[in-house]
Design a protein around this motif. Structure first.
Motif, PDB file in Angstrom:
ATOM      1  N   ARG A  88       0.893  -1.162  -0.408  1.00 38.35           N
ATOM      2  CA  ARG A  88       0.609  -0.161  -0.041  1.00 38.35           C
ATOM      3  C   ARG A  88       0.774   1.394   0.400  1.00 38.35           C
ATOM      4  O   ARG A  88       1.675   0.719   0.407  1.00 38.35           O
ATOM      5  CB  ARG A  88      -0.979   0.132   1.418  1.00 38.35           C
ATOM      6  N   ARG A  89       0.108   2.494  -0.536  1.00 40.61           N
ATOM      7  CA  ARG A  89       0.760   2.970  -0.830  1.00 40.61           C
ATOM      8  C   ARG A  89       0.728   4.525   0.944  1.00 40.61           C
ATOM      9  O   ARG A  89      -1.080   4.516   0.883  1.00 40.61           O
ATOM     10  CB  ARG A  89       0.595   4.856  -1.816  1.00 40.61           C
ATOM     11  N   LEU A  90       1.280   5.324   1.647  1.00 41.41           N
ATOM     12  CA  LEU A  90       0.971   6.033   2.778  1.00 41.41           C
ATOM     13  C   LEU A  90       0.565   6.972   2.337  1.00 41.41           C
ATOM     14  O   LEU A  90       1.362   7.564   1.101  1.00 41.41           O
ATOM     15  CB  LEU A  90       2.266   5.501   3.591  1.00 41.41           C
ATOM     16  N   GLU A  91      -0.420   7.325   3.257  1.00 39.77           N
ATOM     17  CA  GLU A  91      -1.371   8.882   2.698  1.00 39.77           C
ATOM     18  C   GLU A  91      -0.808  10.020   3.709  1.00 39.77           C
ATOM     19  O   GLU A  91      -0.469   9.598   4.577  1.00 39.77           O
ATOM     20  CB  GLU A  91      -2.510   8.342   2.702  1.00 39.77           C
ATOM     21  N   ARG A  92      -1.411  11.168   3.822  1.00 41.24           N
ATOM     22  CA  ARG A  92      -0.813  11.606   4.490  1.00 41.24           C
ATOM     23  C   ARG A  92      -1.482  11.280   5.886  1.00 41.24           C
ATOM     24  O   ARG A  92      -0.836  12.062   6.746  1.00 41.24           O
ATOM     25  CB  ARG A  92      -1.686  13.520   4.476  1.00 41.24           C
ATOM     26  N   GLU A  93      -2.650  11.025   5.767  1.00 41.89           N
ATOM     27  CA  GLU A  93      -3.428  10.815   7.330  1.00 41.89           C
ATOM     28  C   GLU A  93      -2.565   9.249   7.944  1.00 41.89           C
ATOM     29  O   GLU A  93      -2.199   9.814   9.161  1.00 41.89           O
ATOM     30  CB  GLU A  93      -4.934  10.339   6.924  1.00 41.89           C
ATOM     31  N   ASP A  94      -1.212   8.584   7.544  1.00 39.14           N
ATOM     32  CA  ASP A  94      -1.037   7.615   7.912  1.00 39.14           C
ATOM     33  C   ASP A  94       0.198   8.448   8.391  1.00 39.14           C
ATOM     34  O   ASP A  94       0.656   7.813   9.608  1.00 39.14           O
ATOM     35  CB  ASP A  94      -0.498   6.374   6.962  1.00 39.14           C
ATOM     36  N   TYR A  95       0.699   9.524   8.221  1.00 37.33           N
ATOM     37  CA  TYR A  95       2.316  10.799   8.568  1.00 37.33           C
ATOM     38  C   TYR A  95       1.541  11.563   9.918  1.00 37.33           C
ATOM     39  O   TYR A  95       2.324  11.111  11.104  1.00 37.33           O
ATOM     40  CB  TYR A  95       2.940  11.276   7.443  1.00 37.33           C
ATOM     41  N   ILE A  96       0.530  11.963   9.309  1.00 36.14           N
ATOM     42  CA  ILE A  96      -0.109  12.359  10.724  1.00 36.14           C
ATOM     43  C   ILE A  96      -0.291  11.377  12.263  1.00 36.14           C
ATOM     44  O   ILE A  96       0.377  12.323  13.219  1.00 36.14           O
ATOM     45  CB  ILE A  96      -1.178  13.422  10.303  1.00 36.14           C
TER      46      ILE A  96
END
Length: 110
Positions: free
Chosen positions: A62-70
């Motif tokens: 999967r690709r990490l999205e902005r929400e995952d980093y937050i």
């Protein structure tokens, strides 16, 4: 001049055999380690981990999205704050009881 006897000849052959045996053992061990390393690399590559020139790269589904980093940053901050609270690292004094903000602890001189 002393002549060599059969025991000298046998002793020299024994020393040569020991030396050749050690060299062969080292060579076999090196080949086994190379084979184990190659097998490990193949196994890791089949699982998505690649290692070239000391650099490791991991393939994910999967690709990490902005929400995952937050979310990850928030979790790390909460863990850090829990650690600071547990160890008292942010305070200069340790107190068993909470400090009363209405009382002054230092006297000011004029």
């Amino acid at each position: 001049m002393a002549t060599s006897t059969w025991t000298d000849f046998i002793w020299a052959m024994l020393q040569t055999a020991i030396f050749v045996g050690l060299a062969a053992g080292i060579w076999i061990a090196m080949k086994a380690m190379d084979k184990a390393t190659a097998n490990t690399k193949e196994t890791l590559q089949s699982r998505g981990v690649s290692m070239d020139d000391g650099v490791v790269s991991v393939k994910t589904d999967r690709r990490l999205e902005r929400e995952d980093y937050i979310d990850a940053t928030r979790r790390r901050m909460v863990n850090m704050m829990d650690t600071v609270k547990a160890t008292g690292a942010a305070s200069f004094e340790r107190r068993d009881e909470p400090r009363d903000p209405t009382k002054r602890t230092r006297k000011h001189s004029k």
